[in-house]
Scaffold this motif. Structure first.
Motif, PDB file in Angstrom:
ATOM      1  N   GLU A  27      -5.050   8.187   3.549  1.00  0.00           N
ATOM      2  CA  GLU A  27      -5.813   9.306   2.882  1.00  0.00           C
ATOM      3  C   GLU A  27      -6.512   9.940   3.887  1.00  0.00           C
ATOM      4  O   GLU A  27      -6.769  11.249   3.794  1.00  0.00           O
ATOM      5  CB  GLU A  27      -6.700   8.635   1.910  1.00  0.00           C
ATOM      6  CG  GLU A  27      -5.834   8.296   0.538  1.00  0.00           C
ATOM      7  CD  GLU A  27      -6.661   7.418  -0.467  1.00  0.00           C
ATOM      8  OE1 GLU A  27      -8.067   7.870  -0.330  1.00  0.00           O
ATOM      9  OE2 GLU A  27      -6.223   7.057  -1.423  1.00  0.00           O
ATOM     10  N   GLY A  43       0.864  -1.090   0.135  1.00  0.00           N
ATOM     11  CA  GLY A  43      -0.126   0.070  -0.065  1.00  0.00           C
ATOM     12  C   GLY A  43       0.813   1.328  -0.028  1.00  0.00           C
ATOM     13  O   GLY A  43       2.045   1.152   0.255  1.00  0.00           O
ATOM     14  N   ARG A  44       0.257   2.287  -0.117  1.00  0.00           N
ATOM     15  CA  ARG A  44       1.004   3.779  -0.073  1.00  0.00           C
ATOM     16  C   ARG A  44       1.373   3.735   1.112  1.00  0.00           C
ATOM     17  O   ARG A  44       0.732   3.659   2.103  1.00  0.00           O
ATOM     18  CB  ARG A  44       0.200   4.766  -0.497  1.00  0.00           C
ATOM     19  CG  ARG A  44      -0.168   4.935  -1.980  1.00  0.00           C
ATOM     20  CD  ARG A  44      -1.255   6.221  -2.112  1.00  0.00           C
ATOM     21  NE  ARG A  44      -0.658   7.297  -1.691  1.00  0.00           N
ATOM     22  CZ  ARG A  44      -1.218   8.405  -1.009  1.00  0.00           C
ATOM     23  NH1 ARG A  44      -2.433   8.225  -0.706  1.00  0.00           N
ATOM     24  NH2 ARG A  44      -0.441   9.445  -0.762  1.00  0.00           N
ATOM     25  N   ASN A  45       2.580   4.605   1.676  1.00  0.00           N
ATOM     26  CA  ASN A  45       2.991   4.836   2.914  1.00  0.00           C
ATOM     27  C   ASN A  45       2.429   6.183   3.265  1.00  0.00           C
ATOM     28  O   ASN A  45       3.080   7.313   3.347  1.00  0.00           O
ATOM     29  CB  ASN A  45       4.613   4.829   2.841  1.00  0.00           C
ATOM     30  CG  ASN A  45       4.989   5.023   4.487  1.00  0.00           C
ATOM     31  OD1 ASN A  45       4.326   4.859   5.106  1.00  0.00           O
ATOM     32  ND2 ASN A  45       6.172   5.558   4.432  1.00  0.00           N
ATOM     33  N   PRO A  81       5.786  -0.831   2.174  1.00  0.00           N
ATOM     34  CA  PRO A  81       5.286   0.537   1.583  1.00  0.00           C
ATOM     35  C   PRO A  81       5.753   0.949   0.044  1.00  0.00           C
ATOM     36  O   PRO A  81       6.726   0.562  -0.405  1.00  0.00           O
ATOM     37  CB  PRO A  81       6.062   1.473   2.532  1.00  0.00           C
ATOM     38  CG  PRO A  81       7.075   0.792   2.966  1.00  0.00           C
ATOM     39  CD  PRO A  81       6.495  -0.390   3.102  1.00  0.00           C
ATOM     40  N   ASP A  82       4.781   1.296  -0.485  1.00  0.00           N
ATOM     41  CA  ASP A  82       4.989   1.705  -1.868  1.00  0.00           C
ATOM     42  C   ASP A  82       5.339   0.455  -2.793  1.00  0.00           C
ATOM     43  O   ASP A  82       6.119   0.683  -3.694  1.00  0.00           O
ATOM     44  CB  ASP A  82       5.749   2.895  -1.846  1.00  0.00           C
ATOM     45  CG  ASP A  82       5.143   4.050  -1.216  1.00  0.00           C
ATOM     46  OD1 ASP A  82       3.942   4.284  -1.480  1.00  0.00           O
ATOM     47  OD2 ASP A  82       5.780   4.675  -0.514  1.00  0.00           O
TER      48      ASP A  82
END
Length: 500
Positions: A234, A229-231, A311-312
């Motif tokens: 949202e 997933g994104r570090n 992450p990422d």
């Protein structure tokens, strides 16, 4: 005798310092526990003994490239201090955060660095723990007495990591490095590196050194589950755009993450095949189905071992770039120039990194005794993973596998502070967990059910850990979402607590 006692001095070659509470370890658990103690029981005199030269524990011990948390800092961080950075944080960022907690709350005056505890003995005659330690490089002996011990030293041996003994390791002409003792002078330039292991440490090192060395290969015996997933979170980003207070953001995001973790954990048990397909599908979208089927498809159901967050997708992007690769095989032996595999192939290497895990260390390699009798914790039964039968005035912090370690630090701190206040109210100086009459025929089982959770570092050291029972009071359930309600509701006058 009250929990708060006057300063005592022993007739010895050096003065004995007395405190109400002695906290062992100035890592994430010790600092968090000290904060809670100072806030909730401000009259308590306490010290923190730390063997290293500064605070941080794990985040100071490990200095390998790219070291970062594998839990999000909104839940791994403290409940009382908002985390404002990316959810997956570097060791440097975590140390900065802990340093702010120490400075902002004047905890530094309570910490004694460079103090390694050698032994701890309880005397029923005085209702005191006597702790012998050595300090500094000269290892000068020092002695403390305390009404209560709070063990926050973690669960693994900081001085040395776990490395299996493979045949012919001495023949290898390159360098063998364990991540727990990463040399400051290690030059990776133009080197072929093999990282043995498949967990969070290996997954962190690989993308961190890919491109800095000639090539890096992750050699694993079997695959591990990863989440991608994104570090970033949202919701946190949106709330900051709306200029919401950081304290509110921290609490809202914590609740969201914990809700989602609970839902995901339950899904791993109720629909494991679907979760497995989802986790593997994320990787397959980057590396393709054939590579993923061979190297990233575990044989066990999700969450029987820890799932690391990537992450990422940096691990998989490093492999996709060609700068890194994965080999799934077993080691037959080391050679002068690398590793001979059981499949018959050979991995050439200039540097071999053994990311093979921890060496479990129950309560810090300290020689414990009760009234002169050596204490073997494996012969005790755990009270909710926090105390032990027959061991007076001692609490232990052992965190969660499926949630952030620090969540349990907060729960244990709440329990310990309530217990100390209860003892003061009752006018007693000792509390010892004991099996109740209805518990004496209870089956005694290993610390954790291997069908539930079975990482190698736990399985090979289970004999060192206390036993558990088949009742909630006598086990560490590893279920934060149940314990967050159960631990605050503990009846401190339950017969499981014997006061004296």
């Amino acid at each position: 005798m009250n929990v708060i006692a006057p300063i005592r001095e022993a007739a010895s070659s050096h003065a004995t310092e007395h405190v109400d509470m002695l906290i062992v370890g100035a890592g994430i658990s010790g600092v968090g526990s000290a904060y809670q103690l100072a806030k909730r029981l401000p009259d308590t005199r306490f010290l923190i003994l730390e063997s290293q030269d500064s605070f941080g524990g794990t985040w100071r011990t490990h200095r390998y490239p790219g070291i970062r948390s594998d839990s999000d800092l909104h839940t791994f961080g403290y409940s009382f201090k908002p985390w404002v950075g990316p959810p997956i944080a570097s060791a440097e960022e975590i140390l900065k955060y802990m340093g702010e907690v120490i400075e902002d709350n004047d905890l530094g005056r309570h910490i004694r660095y460079g103090h390694r505890i050698v032994s701890a003995s309880w005397s029923s005659a005085t209702n005191l723990w006597t702790v012998h330690a050595v300090k500094g490089k000269t290892e000068e002996p020092v002695t403390f007495t305390a009404n209560f011990l709070w063990m926050c030293q973690g669960y693994y041996r900081h001085s040395k990591g776990y490395t299996p003994e493979w045949p012919d390791m001495a023949k290898f002409k390159g360098r063998i490095v364990h991540p727990q003792a990463w040399p400051a002078d290690l030059d990776l330039t133009d080197k072929r590196v093999v990282v043995i292991g498949s967990g969070a440490t290996a997954a962190t090192i690989l993308p961190s050194i890919a491109g800095k060395c000639a090539h890096v290969t992750m050699l694993q015996r079997s695959p591990t589950y990863f989440r991608i997933g994104r570090n970033a979170i949202e919701l946190a980003e949106e709330l900051r755009r709306l200029q919401i207070k950081e304290e509110w953001i921290h609490e809202i995001v914590r609740r969201k993450i914990l809700f989602e973790q609970d839902w995901f954990t339950k899904r791993c048990i109720s629909e494991p095949e679907q979760v497995k397909d989802e986790l593997i599908g994320q990787i397959s979208a980057i590396l393709g189905p054939d590579y993923t089927a061979k190297h990233f498809t575990p044989s066990y159901r999700p969450w029987r071992q820890r799932i690391a967050f990537v992450p990422d997708a940096d691990l998989f992007e490093g492999i996709k770039s060609g700068k890194a690769s994965v080999v799934t095989d077993e080691i037959e032996r080391f050679t002068e120039t690398g590793i001979k595999l059981k499949s018959g192939g050979e991995l050439p290497a200039d540097i071999i990194v053994t990311a093979t895990g921890f060496d479990l260390c129950v309560l810090g390699d300290i020689a414990f005794a009760i009234d002169g009798k050596p204490l073997d914790f494996a012969e005790t039964v755990t009270y909710r993973g926090m105390m032990f039968t027959g061991v007076p005035n001692l609490a232990w912090v052992f965190g969660y596998f499926r949630a952030s370690w620090t969540l349990r630090t907060d729960l244990v701190a709440d329990f310990v502070c309530r217990l100390l206040a209860h003892m003061k109210e009752k006018g007693v100086g000792k509390v010892t967990p004991a099996l109740r009459p209805e518990d004496h025929n209870m089956p005694l089982l290993p610390w954790i059910d291997p069908e539930n959770f079975n990482p190698g570092y736990m399985m090979r050291n289970m004999h060192l850990l206390p036993k558990r029972g088949d009742k909630p009071e006598w086990q560490h359930s590893q279920d934060y979402w149940a314990e967050k309600d159960q631990i605050p509701a503990i009846d401190l006058d339950d017969p499981a607590f014997v006061y004296g």
